[in-house]
Design a protein around this motif. Structure first.
Motif, PDB file in Angstrom:
ATOM      1  N   THR A   1      22.717  22.107 -21.937  1.00 11.92           N
ATOM      2  CA  THR A   1      21.904  22.555 -23.072  1.00 11.92           C
ATOM      3  C   THR A   1      21.299  23.934 -22.843  1.00 11.92           C
ATOM      4  O   THR A   1      20.852  24.579 -23.794  1.00 11.92           O
ATOM      5  N   GLY A   2      21.271  24.368 -21.592  1.00 14.57           N
ATOM      6  CA  GLY A   2      20.620  25.637 -21.273  1.00 14.57           C
ATOM      7  C   GLY A   2      19.110  25.557 -21.338  1.00 14.57           C
ATOM      8  O   GLY A   2      18.429  26.592 -21.371  1.00 14.57           O
ATOM      9  N   LYS A   3      18.553  24.356 -21.329  1.00 15.64           N
ATOM     10  CA  LYS A   3      17.107  24.176 -21.403  1.00 15.64           C
ATOM     11  C   LYS A   3      16.529  23.911 -20.018  1.00 15.64           C
ATOM     12  O   LYS A   3      17.134  23.220 -19.201  1.00 15.64           O
ATOM     13  N   ILE A   4      15.364  24.447 -19.787  1.00 17.77           N
ATOM     14  CA  ILE A   4      14.690  24.241 -18.516  1.00 17.77           C
ATOM     15  C   ILE A   4      14.239  22.792 -18.414  1.00 17.77           C
ATOM     16  O   ILE A   4      13.648  22.239 -19.336  1.00 17.77           O
ATOM     17  N   CYS A   5      14.527  22.176 -17.276  1.00 16.76           N
ATOM     18  CA  CYS A   5      13.903  20.901 -16.926  1.00 16.76           C
ATOM     19  C   CYS A   5      13.236  21.109 -15.574  1.00 16.76           C
ATOM     20  O   CYS A   5      13.919  21.220 -14.548  1.00 16.76           O
ATOM     21  N   ALA A   6      11.928  21.227 -15.589  1.00 19.48           N
ATOM     22  CA  ALA A   6      11.156  21.408 -14.367  1.00 19.48           C
ATOM     23  C   ALA A   6      10.505  20.082 -13.984  1.00 19.48           C
ATOM     24  O   ALA A   6      10.320  19.204 -14.831  1.00 19.48           O
ATOM     25  N   VAL A   7      10.181  19.949 -12.712  1.00 21.78           N
ATOM     26  CA  VAL A   7       9.542  18.734 -12.202  1.00 21.78           C
ATOM     27  C   VAL A   7       8.241  19.131 -11.523  1.00 21.78           C
ATOM     28  O   VAL A   7       8.201  20.106 -10.759  1.00 21.78           O
ATOM     29  N   ASN A   8       7.185  18.383 -11.786  1.00 18.34           N
ATOM     30  CA  ASN A   8       5.869  18.821 -11.336  1.00 18.34           C
ATOM     31  C   ASN A   8       5.566  18.450  -9.879  1.00 18.34           C
ATOM     32  O   ASN A   8       4.733  17.593  -9.600  1.00 18.34           O
ATOM     33  N   TYR A   9       6.239  19.143  -8.969  1.00 20.44           N
ATOM     34  CA  TYR A   9       5.785  19.144  -7.583  1.00 20.44           C
ATOM     35  C   TYR A   9       4.725  20.239  -7.492  1.00 20.44           C
ATOM     36  O   TYR A   9       4.955  21.334  -6.981  1.00 20.44           O
TER      37      TYR A   9
ATOM     38  N   LEU B   1      -5.454  24.914 -10.371  1.00 16.83           N
ATOM     39  CA  LEU B   1      -4.919  26.278 -10.347  1.00 16.83           C
ATOM     40  C   LEU B   1      -3.515  26.307  -9.765  1.00 16.83           C
ATOM     41  O   LEU B   1      -2.705  27.157 -10.138  1.00 16.83           O
ATOM     42  N   ALA B   2      -3.223  25.377  -8.840  1.00 20.92           N
ATOM     43  CA  ALA B   2      -1.849  25.255  -8.357  1.00 20.92           C
ATOM     44  C   ALA B   2      -0.930  24.814  -9.495  1.00 20.92           C
ATOM     45  O   ALA B   2       0.173  25.349  -9.666  1.00 20.92           O
ATOM     46  N   PHE B   3      -1.404  23.848 -10.306  1.00 24.58           N
ATOM     47  CA  PHE B   3      -0.639  23.456 -11.492  1.00 24.58           C
ATOM     48  C   PHE B   3      -0.471  24.650 -12.431  1.00 24.58           C
ATOM     49  O   PHE B   3       0.593  24.854 -13.030  1.00 24.58           O
ATOM     50  N   ALA B   4      -1.534  25.436 -12.572  1.00 20.08           N
ATOM     51  CA  ALA B   4      -1.473  26.603 -13.456  1.00 20.08           C
ATOM     52  C   ALA B   4      -0.381  27.563 -13.027  1.00 20.08           C
ATOM     53  O   ALA B   4       0.231  28.238 -13.867  1.00 20.08           O
ATOM     54  N   ASN B   5      -0.121  27.656 -11.732  1.00 21.13           N
ATOM     55  CA  ASN B   5       0.927  28.550 -11.263  1.00 21.13           C
ATOM     56  C   ASN B   5       2.313  28.052 -11.640  1.00 21.13           C
ATOM     57  O   ASN B   5       3.219  28.857 -11.887  1.00 21.13           O
ATOM     58  N   ILE B   6       2.503  26.725 -11.693  1.00 25.74           N
ATOM     59  CA  ILE B   6       3.764  26.189 -12.201  1.00 25.74           C
ATOM     60  C   ILE B   6       3.926  26.567 -13.676  1.00 25.74           C
ATOM     61  O   ILE B   6       5.002  27.013 -14.110  1.00 25.74           O
TER      62      ILE B   6
ATOM     63  N   CYS C   1       8.535  17.640 -16.374  1.00 28.14           N
ATOM     64  CA  CYS C   1       8.380  16.204 -16.182  1.00 28.14           C
ATOM     65  C   CYS C   1       7.569  15.927 -14.922  1.00 28.14           C
ATOM     66  O   CYS C   1       7.806  16.544 -13.878  1.00 28.14           O
ATOM     67  N   GLU C   2       6.627  15.013 -15.024  1.00 30.32           N
ATOM     68  CA  GLU C   2       5.944  14.555 -13.817  1.00 30.32           C
ATOM     69  C   GLU C   2       6.966  13.874 -12.897  1.00 30.32           C
ATOM     70  O   GLU C   2       7.995  13.374 -13.338  1.00 30.32           O
ATOM     71  N   LYS C   3       6.643  13.870 -11.609  1.00 34.39           N
ATOM     72  CA  LYS C   3       7.530  13.177 -10.677  1.00 34.39           C
ATOM     73  C   LYS C   3       7.171  11.693 -10.656  1.00 34.39           C
ATOM     74  O   LYS C   3       6.018  11.338 -10.950  1.00 34.39           O
ATOM     75  N   PRO C   4       8.123  10.810 -10.359  1.00 37.05           N
ATOM     76  CA  PRO C   4       9.536  11.078 -10.150  1.00 37.05           C
ATOM     77  C   PRO C   4      10.230  11.364 -11.485  1.00 37.05           C
ATOM     78  O   PRO C   4       9.882  10.769 -12.499  1.00 37.05           O
ATOM     79  N   MET C   5      11.188  12.248 -11.452  1.00 38.08           N
ATOM     80  CA  MET C   5      11.860  12.641 -12.688  1.00 38.08           C
ATOM     81  C   MET C   5      12.568  11.444 -13.325  1.00 38.08           C
ATOM     82  O   MET C   5      12.600  11.307 -14.561  1.00 38.08           O
ATOM     83  N   THR C   6      13.165  10.599 -12.484  1.00 37.61           N
ATOM     84  CA  THR C   6      13.878   9.415 -12.959  1.00 37.61           C
ATOM     85  C   THR C   6      13.612   8.270 -11.987  1.00 37.61           C
ATOM     86  O   THR C   6      12.966   8.449 -10.954  1.00 37.61           O
ATOM     87  N   MET C   7      14.157   7.119 -12.308  1.00 35.98           N
ATOM     88  CA  MET C   7      14.026   5.955 -11.422  1.00 35.98           C
ATOM     89  C   MET C   7      15.292   5.700 -10.612  1.00 35.98           C
ATOM     90  O   MET C   7      15.277   4.894  -9.684  1.00 35.98           O
ATOM     91  N   THR C   8      16.396   6.356 -10.969  1.00 40.69           N
ATOM     92  CA  THR C   8      17.645   6.183 -10.235  1.00 40.69           C
ATOM     93  C   THR C   8      18.303   7.535 -10.016  1.00 40.69           C
ATOM     94  O   THR C   8      18.036   8.514 -10.720  1.00 40.69           O
ATOM     95  N   VAL C   9      19.209   7.570  -9.048  1.00 39.44           N
ATOM     96  CA  VAL C   9      19.968   8.796  -8.769  1.00 39.44           C
ATOM     97  C   VAL C   9      20.892   9.106  -9.932  1.00 39.44           C
ATOM     98  O   VAL C   9      21.057  10.279 -10.318  1.00 39.44           O
ATOM     99  N   GLU C  10      21.502   8.077 -10.503  1.00 37.01           N
ATOM    100  CA  GLU C  10      22.433   8.289 -11.622  1.00 37.01           C
ATOM    101  C   GLU C  10      21.719   8.934 -12.810  1.00 37.01           C
ATOM    102  O   GLU C  10      22.257   9.849 -13.453  1.00 37.01           O
TER     103      GLU C  10
END
Length: 385
Positions: A126-134, A321-326, A105-114
Motif C-alpha cells: 500500500t505504500g503506507k507507513i506502519c510504525a510500532v510504538n517501541y 517526550l520520548a513518545f513525542a520523538n516517535i 500501532c502499540e506493541k505487540p503489533m500482532t499476536m502471531t508471526v503470520e
C-alpha cells in the motif's frame, strides 16, 4: 510545515497509555487531534472524546465507524494510533492500512508471526507507513548511543546486555487480581507473558542501538509464582547478525525494581550504559581512559540526539517526550512522502512493521526454547530467513 490530522483508537478515560500518546502527538504542534474512537463502550468513547476537544461527528463509537467516517473526508486523519487491547491490533491495523491510512500501532503489533508478515507485506504493497510504538527508542540519549555505535566510537560491538525487570507482580496473593491475572493466561496473552510484555522492549532497543538483528536465541523461562501458566521471569541469550553476543533478563517479580529498562553495550574500544529511570545521563567508558558522563542537551552531541532534545541541559525529559520523538519522526516521514522528498536521516528512526514482526518471532522463539530446556532456536521470521 502544515499540521497533520491525527486520530486515536483506544486510550480512553483511565487508560495507562492514552495520555502519553496524546501528549506526545501534540507536543511539537505537528499533529492536530482530529478524530478518535476511544472506548469499547460507544457512548463512553463519544463522550470522552468530546471532553478532549473532538467534534461530535468525529468522536466515534468504535473503530469501524471511525474508518468509514474518515475515509471519505477531505480532511481525513493522516495518522491513526492503535492503542487497544493486544488481540485487536492486527485487525484494526490491517483495516486502516487497507483504507489508505498511515498507522502507529502499540506493541505487540500482532499476536502471531503470520499476522506480522501479513502487516509487513500490506505496508509495503500500500505504500503506507506502519510504525510500532517501541517508544523508549525515542529517548535522546538512546539515539545518541545508536549514533556512537554507528560511527565506530566503540569499534566492533562484542556484547550487549539488556534488562527490563520490575517487581509489580511479585505478590502471590495478588495472583487472582484481574488486572494481573490476564497477563499470565495463554487465552488472553498468547504464548508469553513477561517477555512479550517487557522483554521485547529491551530486545528491540538492543537491536536499535547496535544496528543488528536477532538471529537465534536460547531462553530459560520460569513461573516463579506457581499458579501462573506463563513465565514471570526469563533469561535469554542471543546472537546477532553482525556477530554481537546478547544477554537479556526480564522479570515481573524483581522486588525493588520499578521500571528497570537498562542497556549496556561493550565494544573493542569502550562501553556505554543507559537506564530509563535516569534517562538524562549516558555513561561512556573509553578503553584506557576515565569514565565520561554524557548529559542530554549538552553541546557537541549527534544530530540524532540534538533533534530529539527540547529543554536545556539539566532539566528532566521523560517518557511522554520520548513518545513525542516517535511522533516527530512520523510527521517528518509523512511530510516527506507528501512532498516527494527524502526524509531527514536523523528522523528516519521510527520503529517499523518489520521491527514488530521480528519481535513477535522472538516471542515465539523464547516460548519454544523455554519449553525445550534452553535449546537454541532460529529467532527470525520465516520471510527474513
Amino acid at each position: 510545515m502544515e499540521r497533520l490530522n491525527w486520530g486515536m483508537i483506544g486510550g480512553g478515560e483511565g487508560s495507562q497509555i492514552g495520555p502519553a500518546h496524546r501528549l506526545g502527538a501534540g507536543l511539537d504542534g505537528a499533529f492536530i487531534f482530529a478524530a478518535g474512537a476511544l472506548d469499547h463502550r460507544p457512548s463512553a468513547g463519544r463522550a470522552y472524546g468530546q471532553t478532549l476537544g473532538l467534534t461530535p461527528d468525529r468522536s466515534y463509537g468504535d473503530w469501524r465507524e471511525m474508518l468509514e467516517g474518515e475515509r471519505g473526508r477531505a480532511d481525513a486523519v493522516d495518522l491513526v494510533t492503535v492503542a487497544t487491547p493486544n488481540a485487536t491490533h492486527f485487525e484494526i491495523t490491517k483495516a486502516f492500512l487497507e483504507g489508505g491510512f498511515h498507522v502507529l500501532c502499540e506493541k505487540p503489533m500482532t499476536m502471531t508471526v503470520e499476522e506480522g508478515e501479513e502487516i509487513v507485506k500490506l505496508s509495503q504493497s500500500t505504500g503506507k507507513i506502519c510504525a510500532v510504538n517501541y517508544g523508549y527508542t525515542g529517548y535522546s540519549l538512546v539515539r545518541h548511543m545508536r549514533a556512537m555505535v554507528s560511527r565506530g566510537d566503540l569499534g566492533h560491538v562484542r556484547v550487549v546486555v539488556a534488562e527490563f525487570a520490575h517487581g509489580h507482580h511479585a505478590d502471590a496473593t495478588d495472583a487472582d487480581n484481574p488486572r494481573v491475572r490476564w497477563r499470565y493466561d495463554p487465552a488472553q496473552a498468547g504464548v508469553s507473558a513477561q517477555f512479550a510484555d517487557c522483554g521485547i522492549h529491551a530486545m528491540h532497543m538492543a537491536s536499535f542501538v547496535v544496528g543488528q538483528d536477532i538471529e537465534r536465541l536460547s531462553a530459560d523461562t520460569v513461573s516463579c509464582i506457581k499458579s501462573r501458566v506463563l513465565e514471570d521471569d526469563a533469561m535469554v541469550n542471543f546472537r546477532m547478525s553482525g556477530g554481537t553476543v546478547g544477554r537479556l533478563w526480564t522479570s515481573s517479580i524483581a522486588i525493588g525494581r520499578q521500571h528497570g529498562l537498562t542497556l549496556q553495550v561493550f565494544g573493542e574500544k569502550g562501553g556505554l550504559r543507559w537506564s530509563q529511570e535516569q534517562p538524562n545521563q549516558l555513561y561512556h567508558m573509553p578503553i584506557g581512559k576515565r569514565l565520561q558522563v554524557i548529559e542530554r542537551g549538552e553541546g557537541g552531541l549527534s544530530p540524532e540526539a540534538d533533534r530529539t532534545s527540547r529543554v536545556t541541559v539539566g532539566h528532566a525529559e521523560g517518557m511522554p517526550l520520548a513518545f513525542a520523538n516517535i511522533y516527530k519522526d512520523l510527521a517528518e516521514a509523512i511530510h516527506a512522502r507528501k512532498n516527494g522528498r527524502d526524509i531527514d536521516p536523523a528522523a528516519d528512526l521510527y520503529p517499523r512493521a518489520e521491527d514488530g514482526l521480528r519481535s513477535m518471532a522472538a516471542v515465539f522463539a523464547v516460548a519454544q526454547s523455554g519449553q525445550s530446556e534452553g535449546q537454541w532456536v532460529d529467532a527470525r521470521p520465516p520471510m527474513f530467513r
